[in-house]
Design an enzyme around this catalytic site. Structure first.
Site, PDB file in Angstrom:
ATOM      1  CB  SER A 138      -0.916   0.006   1.227  1.00  0.00           C
ATOM      2  OG  SER A 138      -1.808  -1.081   1.164  1.00  0.00           O
ATOM      3  CB  CYS A 239      -0.013   3.169 -15.018  1.00  0.00           C
ATOM      4  SG  CYS A 239       1.436   3.894 -15.782  1.00  0.00           S
ATOM      5  CB  ALA A 243      -5.216  -0.444 -14.120  1.00  0.00           C
ATOM      6  NE  ARG A 269     -32.863 -27.004  -5.293  1.00  0.00           N
ATOM      7  CZ  ARG A 269     -32.620 -28.307  -5.145  1.00  0.00           C
ATOM      8  NH1 ARG A 269     -32.589 -29.109  -6.200  1.00  0.00           N
ATOM      9  NH2 ARG A 269     -32.378 -28.805  -3.943  1.00  0.00           N
ATOM     10  N   GLY A 340     -27.493 -22.517  -3.125  1.00  0.00           N
ATOM     11  CA  GLY A 340     -27.319 -23.561  -2.113  1.00  0.00           C
ATOM     12  C   GLY A 340     -26.022 -24.319  -2.344  1.00  0.00           C
ATOM     13  CD  GLU A 364      -4.518  -1.698 -10.696  1.00  0.00           C
ATOM     14  OE1 GLU A 364      -4.488  -0.474 -10.498  1.00  0.00           O
ATOM     15  OE2 GLU A 364      -3.827  -2.267 -11.553  1.00  0.00           O
TER      16      GLU A 364
HETATM   17  P1  FAD Z   1      -0.487  -4.231   2.693  1.00  0.00           P
HETATM   18  O1  FAD Z   1      -0.138  -2.919   2.112  1.00  0.00           O
HETATM   19  O2  FAD Z   1       0.479  -4.899   3.588  1.00  0.00           O
HETATM   20  O3  FAD Z   1      -1.882  -4.085   3.447  1.00  0.00           O
HETATM   21  C1  FAD Z   1      -2.404  -5.088   4.338  1.00  0.00           C
HETATM   22  C2  FAD Z   1      -3.707  -4.568   4.926  1.00  0.00           C
HETATM   23  O4  FAD Z   1      -3.451  -3.361   5.647  1.00  0.00           O
HETATM   24  C3  FAD Z   1      -4.734  -4.208   3.851  1.00  0.00           C
HETATM   25  O5  FAD Z   1      -6.027  -4.513   4.306  1.00  0.00           O
HETATM   26  C4  FAD Z   1      -4.574  -2.699   3.718  1.00  0.00           C
HETATM   27  O6  FAD Z   1      -5.746  -2.060   3.241  1.00  0.00           O
HETATM   28  C5  FAD Z   1      -4.266  -2.321   5.156  1.00  0.00           C
HETATM   29  N1  FAD Z   1      -3.548  -1.047   5.254  1.00  0.00           N
HETATM   30  C6  FAD Z   1      -2.300  -0.747   4.797  1.00  0.00           C
HETATM   31  N2  FAD Z   1      -1.993   0.522   5.083  1.00  0.00           N
HETATM   32  C7  FAD Z   1      -3.061   1.041   5.699  1.00  0.00           C
HETATM   33  C8  FAD Z   1      -3.362   2.333   6.237  1.00  0.00           C
HETATM   34  N3  FAD Z   1      -2.502   3.361   6.164  1.00  0.00           N
HETATM   35  N4  FAD Z   1      -4.566   2.512   6.821  1.00  0.00           N
HETATM   36  C9  FAD Z   1      -5.466   1.490   6.885  1.00  0.00           C
HETATM   37  N5  FAD Z   1      -5.251   0.268   6.403  1.00  0.00           N
HETATM   38  C10 FAD Z   1      -4.052   0.047   5.808  1.00  0.00           C
HETATM   39  N6  FAD Z   1       1.143  -5.237  -7.849  1.00  0.00           N
HETATM   40  C11 FAD Z   1       1.829  -4.764  -8.929  1.00  0.00           C
HETATM   41  O7  FAD Z   1       2.674  -3.859  -8.795  1.00  0.00           O
HETATM   42  N7  FAD Z   1       1.626  -5.277 -10.172  1.00  0.00           N
HETATM   43  C12 FAD Z   1       0.737  -6.275 -10.404  1.00  0.00           C
HETATM   44  O8  FAD Z   1       0.574  -6.715 -11.557  1.00  0.00           O
HETATM   45  C13 FAD Z   1       0.003  -6.814  -9.292  1.00  0.00           C
HETATM   46  N8  FAD Z   1      -0.831  -7.882  -9.452  1.00  0.00           N
HETATM   47  C14 FAD Z   1      -1.417  -8.465  -8.355  1.00  0.00           C
HETATM   48  C15 FAD Z   1      -2.140  -9.660  -8.515  1.00  0.00           C
HETATM   49  C16 FAD Z   1      -2.701 -10.294  -7.414  1.00  0.00           C
HETATM   50  C17 FAD Z   1      -3.426 -11.575  -7.584  1.00  0.00           C
HETATM   51  C18 FAD Z   1      -2.592  -9.703  -6.131  1.00  0.00           C
HETATM   52  C19 FAD Z   1      -3.232 -10.356  -4.938  1.00  0.00           C
HETATM   53  C20 FAD Z   1      -1.870  -8.548  -5.967  1.00  0.00           C
HETATM   54  C21 FAD Z   1      -1.258  -7.910  -7.067  1.00  0.00           C
HETATM   55  N9  FAD Z   1      -0.463  -6.767  -6.915  1.00  0.00           N
HETATM   56  C22 FAD Z   1       0.239  -6.256  -8.008  1.00  0.00           C
HETATM   57  C23 FAD Z   1      -0.170  -6.245  -5.588  1.00  0.00           C
HETATM   58  C24 FAD Z   1      -1.286  -5.403  -4.985  1.00  0.00           C
HETATM   59  O9  FAD Z   1      -1.367  -4.168  -5.636  1.00  0.00           O
HETATM   60  C25 FAD Z   1      -0.993  -5.271  -3.468  1.00  0.00           C
HETATM   61  O10 FAD Z   1      -1.294  -6.539  -2.913  1.00  0.00           O
HETATM   62  C26 FAD Z   1      -1.809  -4.187  -2.806  1.00  0.00           C
HETATM   63  O11 FAD Z   1      -1.355  -2.912  -3.197  1.00  0.00           O
HETATM   64  C27 FAD Z   1      -1.756  -4.270  -1.272  1.00  0.00           C
HETATM   65  O12 FAD Z   1      -0.455  -4.426  -0.820  1.00  0.00           O
HETATM   66  P2  FAD Z   1      -0.090  -5.603   0.228  1.00  0.00           P
HETATM   67  O13 FAD Z   1      -0.656  -6.864  -0.300  1.00  0.00           O
HETATM   68  O14 FAD Z   1       1.368  -5.529   0.472  1.00  0.00           O
HETATM   69  O15 FAD Z   1      -0.905  -5.263   1.522  1.00  0.00           O
END
Ligand code: FAD
Length: 385
Positions: A138, A239, A243, A269, A340, A364
């Site tokens: 994030s 970008c 998306a 059903r 169901g 995203e």
């Molecule tokens: P974290 O940032 O660790 O967040 C964990 C939790 O904490 C979440 O619920 C989040 O909302 C919450 N959180 C974090 N900070 C805060 C805050 N300040 N306040 C409140 N809540 C907060 N990325 C790419 O660059 N390119 C891709 O092509 C791409 N494809 C993907 C495909 C899949 C199948 C998946 C699952 C992810 C992909 N991603 C990609 C990554 C995706 O963008 C990240 O998973 C996303 O940005 C969240 O980051 P994280 O998973 O590290 O979660």
């Protein structure tokens, strides 16, 4: 369908034509194979040139670079119809169009545009977009991936995680910090020494879309591969706007499929000697699904109109992405219950949509981060920094 508020009357003939050609393609090429691909965790790579022929890659990129030269509502309708089939397929196409072709078109040199865009548009090349890192999701501004100017080339080190298309990609648009700590985009090609793309296994979501890491171990990137047009985190965020806009439409597609499946099932059903559609509790579910889908459709259409005028803001896009994906996930959960026990099987598309949408609500920009983006807009106080 459904189109309860006759939004079709707001579409041009061209937009309707684009939608029906993509809908037919999904019906003939995606729907028959997608359940099996997801069950077996197979990425149907052979569909890439077919998506290219359909015009699904870079619909709004100008024709001279191999794109479709279409408007933003057409782009949205393409995303809607592909996600009606499967969110994983829509992810593959979104990444190629919005996260690979768009940055090369918007920030690339003329040479880069001519070299890469036509091959990406035809599906000869598959691209991926590397922003997220193992320790920075994030908060991409904390990224550690960086490059140094070595005179003849840039030396790139670091890693990216959760990257859609990575294990099969021919090129990666990679966001990394330069020696001044400014984020810039680089085009990294498969085969460059020190560059690898290990696959991420055991996902329960988007199983027909391949996901992986990007690992850069002293990769020598030619200077001609730096995107010269823009630096700073605003470049990848631009970008993401494109998306996320497509995902807002995609969510509507997944929701419409769940609704239609549940509606048909409820009429067929029988329990207690009556179709389950005759019970008020089932009607409540269907009525609320239709209401939410209709609101989301209007949101998309208006957002697309603003985007065509160049007036859609990032925050407006956040609102639509957040609302429509959440709407779709809730509808998938409700629709699953209407079926169901049958709802948990691969005989129907609902459970697959539901599991897919668990990724879409996270990638995203998570559901929480988009809410905080809106909170910042409303109050002027950023709660997430
Ligand atoms: P974290 O940032 O660790 O967040 C964990 C939790 O904490 C979440 O619920 C989040 O909302 C919450 N959180 C974090 N900070 C805060 C805050 N300040 N306040 C409140 N809540 C907060 N990325 C790419 O660059 N390119 C891709 O092509 C791409 N494809 C993907 C495909 C899949 C199948 C998946 C699952 C992810 C992909 N991603 C990609 C990554 C995706 O963008 C990240 O998973 C996303 O940005 C969240 O980051 P994280 O998973 O590290 O979660």
């Amino acid at each position: 369908s459904p189109d309860f508020y006759n939004i079709d009357a707001l579409l041009t003939e061209e937009q309707k034509l684009v939608r029906s050609s993509v809908r037919d393609f999904v019906k003939n090429e995606v729907s028959p194979i997608i359940e099996d691909c997801c069950q077996k965790n197979i990425f149907p790579k052979y569909l890439l040139p077919k998506f290219g022929e359909l015009g699904a890659f870079g619909p709004s990129i100008p024709v001279e670079y191999g794109g479709g030269g279409m408007d933003e509502i057409s782009y949205g309708l393409i995303m809607q119809e592909i996600e009606r089939g499967d969110s994983g397929m829509r992810s593959t196409v979104s990444v190629q169009s919005s996260l690979v072709m768009f940055p090369i078109y918007a920030f690339g040199s003329e040479e880069q545009k001519r070299k890469y865009l036509p091959k990406l548009a035809s599906g000869e090349y598959l691209g991926c977009f590397g922003l997220t890192e193992p320790d920075h999701g994030s908060n991409p501004s904390g990224m550690l991936t960086h490059f140094e100017d070595k005179g003849e080339y840039y030396l790139l080190n670091g890693s990216k995680m959760w990257i859609s298309n990575a294990p099969e990609a021919d090129i990666a648009v990679v966001w990394a910090k330069n020696e001044q700590g400014r984020v810039q985009g680089l085009i990294v090609e498969r085969g460059m020494e020190g560059f690898s793309t290990p696959e991420t296994h055991n996902k329960w979501s988007l199983r027909a879309s391949v996901t992986g890491e990007l690992v850069f171990n002293n990769v020598k990137v030619p200077k001609a591969n730096l995107l010269p047009g823009r630096d700073g985190l605003g470049a990848p965020l631009k970008c993401l706007d494109s998306a996320r806009y497509g995902i807002a439409w995609g969510g509507v597609g997944a929701a419409m499929d769940c609704y239609e499946v549940a509606r048909k099932y409820a009429l067929q059903r029988k329990q207690f000697d009556k179709p389950i559609a005759s019970f008020q509790l089932i009607q409540k579910k269907l009525a609320e699904m239709l209401t939410e889908i209709t609101k989301a459709q209007l949101l998309c259409w208006r957002l697309g109109t603003l985007k065509n005028e160049g007036k859609a803001t990032s925050t407006q896009i956040s609102l639509a992405k957040r609302n429509n994906v959440d709407m779709a996930l809730n509808i998938a959960r409700e629709a699953r219950q209407v079926l169901g026990a049958m709802g948990i099987t691969g005989e129907y598309s609902i459970m697959r949509h539901m599991m897919n949408l668990e990724s879409v609500i996270t990638y995203e920009g998570t559901h929480e981060i988009h809410l905080l983006i809106l909170g910042n807009e409303i109050t002027g106080i950023p709660a997430f920094k």
